[in-house]
Scaffold this active site. Structure first.
Site, mmCIF file in Angstrom:
data_model
loop_
_atom_site.group_PDB
_atom_site.id
_atom_site.type_symbol
_atom_site.label_atom_id
_atom_site.label_comp_id
_atom_site.label_asym_id
_atom_site.label_seq_id
_atom_site.Cartn_x
_atom_site.Cartn_y
_atom_site.Cartn_z
ATOM 1 N N PHE A 1 -3.085 -11.762 10.153
ATOM 2 C CA PHE A 1 -3.085 -12.164 11.567
ATOM 3 C C PHE A 1 -3.174 -10.967 12.511
ATOM 4 O O PHE A 1 -2.963 -11.086 13.704
ATOM 5 C CB PHE A 1 -1.865 -13.034 11.882
ATOM 6 C CG PHE A 1 -2.029 -14.432 11.339
ATOM 7 C CD1 PHE A 1 -2.960 -15.308 11.899
ATOM 8 C CD2 PHE A 1 -1.296 -14.866 10.250
ATOM 9 C CE1 PHE A 1 -3.142 -16.588 11.386
ATOM 10 C CE2 PHE A 1 -1.475 -16.142 9.727
ATOM 11 C CZ PHE A 1 -2.406 -17.014 10.299
ATOM 12 N N HIS A 2 -3.494 -9.804 11.949
ATOM 13 C CA HIS A 2 -3.682 -8.637 12.825
ATOM 14 C C HIS A 2 -4.963 -8.829 13.635
ATOM 15 O O HIS A 2 -5.959 -9.328 13.124
ATOM 16 C CB HIS A 2 -3.783 -7.370 11.984
ATOM 17 C CG HIS A 2 -3.703 -6.121 12.802
ATOM 18 N ND1 HIS A 2 -4.707 -5.736 13.671
ATOM 19 C CD2 HIS A 2 -2.744 -5.188 12.897
ATOM 20 C CE1 HIS A 2 -4.355 -4.608 14.250
ATOM 21 N NE2 HIS A 2 -3.169 -4.256 13.806
ATOM 22 N N ASN B 1 -5.412 7.728 4.535
ATOM 23 C CA ASN B 1 -5.127 6.972 5.751
ATOM 24 C C ASN B 1 -3.688 7.234 6.126
ATOM 25 O O ASN B 1 -2.777 6.965 5.341
ATOM 26 C CB ASN B 1 -5.326 5.463 5.513
ATOM 27 C CG ASN B 1 -5.219 4.676 6.804
ATOM 28 O OD1 ASN B 1 -6.099 4.753 7.657
ATOM 29 N ND2 ASN B 1 -4.134 3.934 6.975
ATOM 30 N N GLU B 2 -3.522 7.799 7.296
ATOM 31 C CA GLU B 2 -2.170 8.018 7.830
ATOM 32 C C GLU B 2 -1.225 8.618 6.792
ATOM 33 O O GLU B 2 -0.310 7.956 6.313
ATOM 34 C CB GLU B 2 -1.592 6.713 8.366
ATOM 35 C CG GLU B 2 -2.358 6.182 9.548
ATOM 36 C CD GLU B 2 -1.790 4.877 10.082
ATOM 37 O OE1 GLU B 2 -1.002 4.231 9.374
ATOM 38 O OE2 GLU B 2 -2.151 4.498 11.200
ATOM 39 N N GLU C 1 -2.167 -8.286 6.301
ATOM 40 C CA GLU C 1 -2.386 -8.191 7.753
ATOM 41 C C GLU C 1 -3.347 -9.279 8.244
ATOM 42 O O GLU C 1 -4.160 -9.040 9.137
ATOM 43 C CB GLU C 1 -2.880 -6.788 8.106
ATOM 44 C CG GLU C 1 -1.789 -5.759 7.835
ATOM 45 C CD GLU C 1 -2.121 -4.339 8.233
ATOM 46 O OE1 GLU C 1 -1.202 -3.623 8.673
ATOM 47 O OE2 GLU C 1 -3.290 -3.934 8.099
ATOM 48 N N GLU D 1 -8.240 4.241 15.496
ATOM 49 C CA GLU D 1 -7.784 2.853 15.525
ATOM 50 C C GLU D 1 -7.083 2.567 16.842
ATOM 51 O O GLU D 1 -6.178 3.311 17.238
ATOM 52 C CB GLU D 1 -6.756 2.575 14.417
ATOM 53 C CG GLU D 1 -7.267 2.701 13.018
ATOM 54 C CD GLU D 1 -6.158 2.400 11.985
ATOM 55 O OE1 GLU D 1 -5.135 1.777 12.338
ATOM 56 O OE2 GLU D 1 -6.329 2.813 10.833
ATOM 57 N N ARG E 1 0.859 -1.181 0.000
ATOM 58 C CA ARG E 1 0.000 0.000 0.000
ATOM 59 C C ARG E 1 0.898 1.235 0.000
ATOM 60 O O ARG E 1 2.119 1.106 0.082
ATOM 61 C CB ARG E 1 -0.924 -0.011 1.218
ATOM 62 C CG ARG E 1 -0.184 0.151 2.523
ATOM 63 C CD ARG E 1 -1.139 0.000 3.687
ATOM 64 N NE ARG E 1 -0.580 0.570 4.893
ATOM 65 C CZ ARG E 1 -1.088 0.368 6.110
ATOM 66 N NH1 ARG E 1 -2.157 -0.377 6.272
ATOM 67 N NH2 ARG E 1 -0.530 0.914 7.156
HETATM 68 C C1 GAL Z 1 -2.494 1.348 11.052
HETATM 69 C C2 GAL Z 1 -3.149 1.392 9.683
HETATM 70 C C3 GAL Z 1 -4.075 0.216 9.484
HETATM 71 C C4 GAL Z 1 -3.386 -1.052 9.873
HETATM 72 C C5 GAL Z 1 -2.897 -0.932 11.288
HETATM 73 C C6 GAL Z 1 -2.186 -2.171 11.762
HETATM 74 O O1 GAL Z 1 -1.401 2.162 11.133
HETATM 75 O O2 GAL Z 1 -3.893 2.572 9.522
HETATM 76 O O3 GAL Z 1 -4.464 0.163 8.141
HETATM 77 O O4 GAL Z 1 -2.331 -1.292 9.001
HETATM 78 O O5 GAL Z 1 -1.981 0.122 11.371
HETATM 79 O O6 GAL Z 1 -1.767 -2.018 13.089
#
Ligand code: GAL
Length: 677
Positions: A360-361, A153-154, A358, A308, A115
Site C-alpha cells: 500500500f505504499h 540500498n540505504e 509495501e 526517492e 529485507r
Molecule cells: C525507502 C526504501 C524503499 C522503500 C521506501 C518506503 O527507505 O529505500 O525501498 O522501502 O523507503 O518509503
C-alpha cells in the site's frame, strides 16, 4: 554507446522512479512504457532488491528478464540507474550462511523473511555481494541504457554477534594499537571492565545496566566504517569495468545515523538521497529544505540526485500513517528540491506491487491505475520538469549550485555522542537541535549549507554548531582559526565537554571551546521538561541552564530564575578579526530566531532576497552561465514580490512585481546584470 558526456550531463532534469518489472508479467511492461512516455519519464531505477530474480540459486544467473528490460528502456530513450541488489540477500544465501544473518543488540539472530537480513561484518555476505555486483557489471557496464550505478540500498544495517565481535576487535587494534591504550581510552577501570585479552572485548550488546559510553561510541564508528567498506568494495568492482559510469548509493535522510554521510560521499561520484517528510503543512516544507541542503552539502555543493520521494505527503512507518498530499503539494515540494540543487525527481516507486510488504505504499501509478489524481499530478510534474530542462546544465566551473554564507555543522560522531545514555539531561539530542537552527534560518530567509569542522570554512561568514558534545583538539583549533580570520561562530551548551573519546575535559564544561568563547562553564542546571525559563531580554527558553563565568566575553542576556538570576546565559566575545557567540540554554523558536537575526546582522549576512522569510522561500540556483531565482510562497496569504526575469513555469517575462498566491511559485531566469546578495 553513450559517451562520457552522456553520463556527466543530461539535457533534461531526471524524472522517474524505482521500477520492479520482475514483480509483473511482461504484458504489464508494455503498459508501463506507454504510461512512462505519457508522464515523460526518462529515468528508472532497476534491480533494487532483485537478487533472487537475478540469481535464484547460488551461481545460477538469470539475466533474460533484465536484458529485456534494459533493451526496452534503451529503445524508448529511458536511462537506467542499475542497482546492485545486495540489500536483500535471497533465501539460498541465508540458508547456506546462517552466520551471516544479523544479530540484534539483545542477542537474537534474525531469520530470513524481510529485507536487509545480512551482517555487514560476515565475510560470506561480503563475498556474495561482490560476486553479484561483478556479474551485473560484466553484463551491463556497456549497455546503452545504463546511466548510473546504484550500489546497495540505504546502507544502515547494524549487527552484533560473533562475526561482528571479531571485526570490531580488529578495528580496535588498528585504532588503539595495544590493550593498555584501549583500557585507558575507555577508562575500563570504572566498573571493573579492564581487558586482559583482545578476545574478551565484545560489541556492546544488551548488558545489565549502563554500557561504557566510549565503547559504544567506538562501536558506532566501527559500524559506520564497516558500511563504508562494504560500499568501497562494490565501487571497486563496478569501476573496474567502466570507470566513467557514475556511482551512487542512496542515503536515507535525515533520520538514519548508522553511517557517516561525509565518509560515504567521499567514496562515490554523486550523492543520492531518499527523502520522506513526515509532517504535513509548512513543517513538512521546512523538512524538504532541510533534506535538500544536507544532500547538496554532502555532494560538495554540486547538484544531487533525489533518488526517492513519495507521491503521498507522509509515509511514516513508525506512526503507521500514509497521508494523501493536498492537490499541488507534490509539484510545489518538488520545486523546492530543485531550487536547492536536485537534478530532478525520482520516486519510490513506479507502480505499487499487488502483494508484498509495501503493497500500500504510494507509487506514481497507483493500484487504481491511470485514471487517478496521483497519475494526473505525475503527468503534470513530468511536463513541468521538461519545461525546466535548462536547469539541468551543470553550474559553471568552480561554482556551487547554490551559494550560502552560513553553515551548520553536521557531524555523525556528534549525533552518536549526544545519544549517549546517562548524560545530565535526556534533552540533548542532536537532530532536533540541528533542525531547530536550520528551521530558524529558513524562517529568516537565509539559506545554509552543512559542513564538518575541519572542512574548508573560508566561504562562510557564520558557522553554527548546535550540538557537538565530543570534540577533538583539532576540531576546536579549526573553529578558532575560522573565527580568528574574521568569521562568526555560534556554539551551544555542552559543546566540546568531552574529547573525541567521550573523556570529559577538566577545568570547564564546554572545555574544547571555553577559551575561544571567553567563558568558563562551572555547573550545569538541567531543567525539568515542564520548566519554562525567561531571559533578561525576554527570550523564552527551556531544558538547560548553567553557571557561566565571564573570562573576557560579554553577557548578551542573563538568566532571571534562581539561583542563576543575573548570571550570563548568552555571550559574545571578539577573537582576532571575528566573534565567538555562545548560547547556554535552549532558546525556544521565536527567541532563537531573534538571536540568530542579531548574530546574522553582526556577521553582515543579509537575506537571500528582500522578500525572503516568513514563509516566502527564495533560492538562487546556478545552471550553466545563468542564475535562476526560485520564489515559493508557503504562507497562507498572497504576497507581492519584486520579480525581474523570465519565468520558466509560465514562459513569461516579468519586469516589476508579481503576486504569488499561497502555494504559488516563480522560477526566474535572471537578467545577467542582477547581482547576488
Ligand atoms: C525507502 C526504501 C524503499 C522503500 C521506501 C518506503 O527507505 O529505500 O525501498 O522501502 O523507503 O518509503
Amino acid at each position: 554507446m553513450p559517451s562520457i558526456e552522456t553520463f556527466r550531463q543530461t539535457p533534461h532534469l531526471v524524472f522517474g522512479g524505482d521500477y520492479n518489472p520482475e514483480q509483473w508479467p511482461e504484458e504489464v511492461w508494455e503498459e508501463d512504457i506507454r504510461l512512462m512516455r505519457k508522464a515523460r519519464v526518462n529515468r528508472v531505477t532497476v534491480g533494487v532488491f532483485s537478487w533472487s530474480s537475478i540469481e535464484p540459486r547460488e551461481g545460477e544467473y538469470r539475466f533474460g528478464w533484465l536484458d529485456r528490460v534494459m533493451d526496452l528502456m534503451a529503445e524508448n530513450g529511458i536511462g537506467v540507474i542499475l542497482a546492485t541488489p545486495t540489500a536483500s540477500p535471497p533465501p539460498w544465501f541465508t540458508a547456506a550462511h546462517p552466520e551471516a544473518l544479523p544479530v540484534t543488540a539483545n542477542g537474537v539472530r534474525l531469520v530470513h523473511g524481510s529485507r536487509d537480513t545480512y551482517n555487514p561484518a560476515a565475510p560470506a555476505y561480503r563475498e556474495a555481494a561482490k560476486r553479484v555486483a561483478e556479474a551485473l557489471a560484466v553484463r551491463y557496464a556497456f549497455h546503452p541504457a545504463l546511466r548510473m550505478w546504484h550500489l546497495h540500498n540505504e546502507y544502515g544495517t547494524v549487527s552484533y554477534g560473533p562475526e561482528t565481535d571479531r571485526a570490531f576487535r580488529t578495528w580496535l587494534q588498528d585504532k588503539c594499537g595495544n590493550l593498555d591504550a584501549l583500557n585507558s581510552t575507555w577508562n575500563t577501570a570504572f566498573w571493573s571492565q579492564g581487558y586482559s585479552e583482545w578476545d574478551q572485548i565484545l560489541a556492546p550488546q544488551a548488558t545489565q545496566y549502563l554500557p561504557n559510553p566510549s565503547q559504544v561510541l567506538d562501536f558506532k564508528r566501527f559500524s559506520a566504517d564497516l558500511l563504508r567498506d562494504c560500499l568501497r568494495e562494490q565501487v571497486g568492482v563496478v569501476r573496474s569495468h567502466r570507470p566513467e559510469v557514475p556511482v551512487t548509493t542512496n542515503f536515507m535522510l535525515p533520520s538514519w545515523n548508522h553511517y557517516d554521510q561525509w565518509d560515504l560521499a567521499a567514496e562515490i561520484d554523486d550523492v543520492s538521497v531518499d527523502h520522506y517528510p513526515d509532517t504535513p503543512g509548512i513543517e513538512g516544507d521546512v523538512q524538504v529544505a532541510f533534506g535538500s541542503d544536507l544532500a547538496r552539502s554532502f555532494n560538495a555543493g554540486r547538484p544531487w540526485v533525489l533518488m526517492e520521494q513519495a507521491t503521498t505527503m507522509v509515509y511514516d512507518y513508525a506512526q503507521g500513517r500514509i497521508l494523501a498530499r493536498p492537490p499541488g503539494a507534490l509539484k510545489f515540494n518538488t520545486l523546492q528540491y530543485l531550487a536547492r540543487g536536485a537534478t530532478g525527481s525520482l520516486f519510490f516507486q513506479w507502480r505499487s506491487p499487488r502483494a508484498g510488504a509495501e503493497f500500500f505504499h504510494s507509487p506514481m501509478v497507483p493500484h487504481v491505475g491511470e485514471d487517478s489524481r496521483t497519475f494526473r499530478e505525475i503527468v503534470e510534474l513530468g511536463t513541468t520538469l521538461e519545461r525546466l530542462a535548462e536547469l539541468a546544465e551543470a553550474p559553471a566551473e568552480g561554482q556551487r549550485v547554490t551559494d550560502a554564507r552560513v553553515a551548520i555543522v553536521w557531524d555523525a560522531a556528534a549525533w552518536w555522542s549526544a545519544d549517549t545514555r546517562a548524560l545530565p539531561s535526556n534533552d540533548l539530542a542532536f537532530l532536533p537541535a540541528v533542525r531547530s537552527v536550520h528551521r530558524a534560518l529558513w524562517r529568516l530567509g537565509v539559506n545554509a549549507d552543512f559542513v564538518q569542522l575541519g572542512a574548508d570554512l573560508s566561504r562562510y561568514r557564520l558557522v553554527l554548531v548546535p550540538s557537538k558534545l565530543a570534540a577533538s583538539d583539532a576540531e576546536a583549533e579549526a573553529l578558532r582559526a575560522f573565527v580568528t580570520a574574521g568569521g562568526h561562530a555560534v556554539l551551544w551548551y555542552f559543546a566540546g565537554s568531552t574529547d573525541e573519546n567521550l573523556n570529559v575535559r577538566p577545568g570547564s564544561f564546554t572545555g574544547a571551546f571555553a577559551d575561544l568563547l571567553g567563558i568558563r562553564v562551572e555547573e550545569h542546571h538541567p531543567q525539568l521538561a515542564a520548566t519554562a525559563l525567561t531571559l533578561s531580554d525576554g527570550s523564552a527558553a527551556d531544558c538547560w541552564a548553567e553557571t557561566i563565568e565571564l573570562k573576557g566575553a560579554q553577557s548578551v542576556a542573563e538568566f532571571t530564575h534562581d539561583p542563576l538570576a543575573g548570571s550570563p546565559a548568552v555571550t559574545r566575545t571578539a577573537v582576532g578579526d571575528g566573534t565567538a557567540h555562545y548560547i547556554g540554554t535552549r532558546l525556544q523558536a521565536e527567541a532563537l530566531e531573534a538571536h540568530l537575526h542579531r548574530i546574522l546582522g553582526e556577521a553582515g549576512v543579509g537575506k537571500d532576497h528582500p522578500a525572503a522569510g516568513n514563509g516566502l522561500e527564495a533560492v538562487r540556483r546556478h545552471a550553466g552561465a545563468g542564475t535562476y531565482l526560485f520564489l515559493l510562497n508557503h504562507g497562507p496569504d498572497a504576497v507581492v514580490v519584486e520579480a525581474r526575469g523570465h519565468d520558466l513555469l509560465t514562459d513569461t517575462d516579468l519586469d516589476g512585481t508579481a503576486t504569488l498566491d499561497p502555494g504559488g511559485a516563480l522560477i526566474l531566469r535572471e537578467p545577467a546584470n542582477i547581482t547576488e546578495h
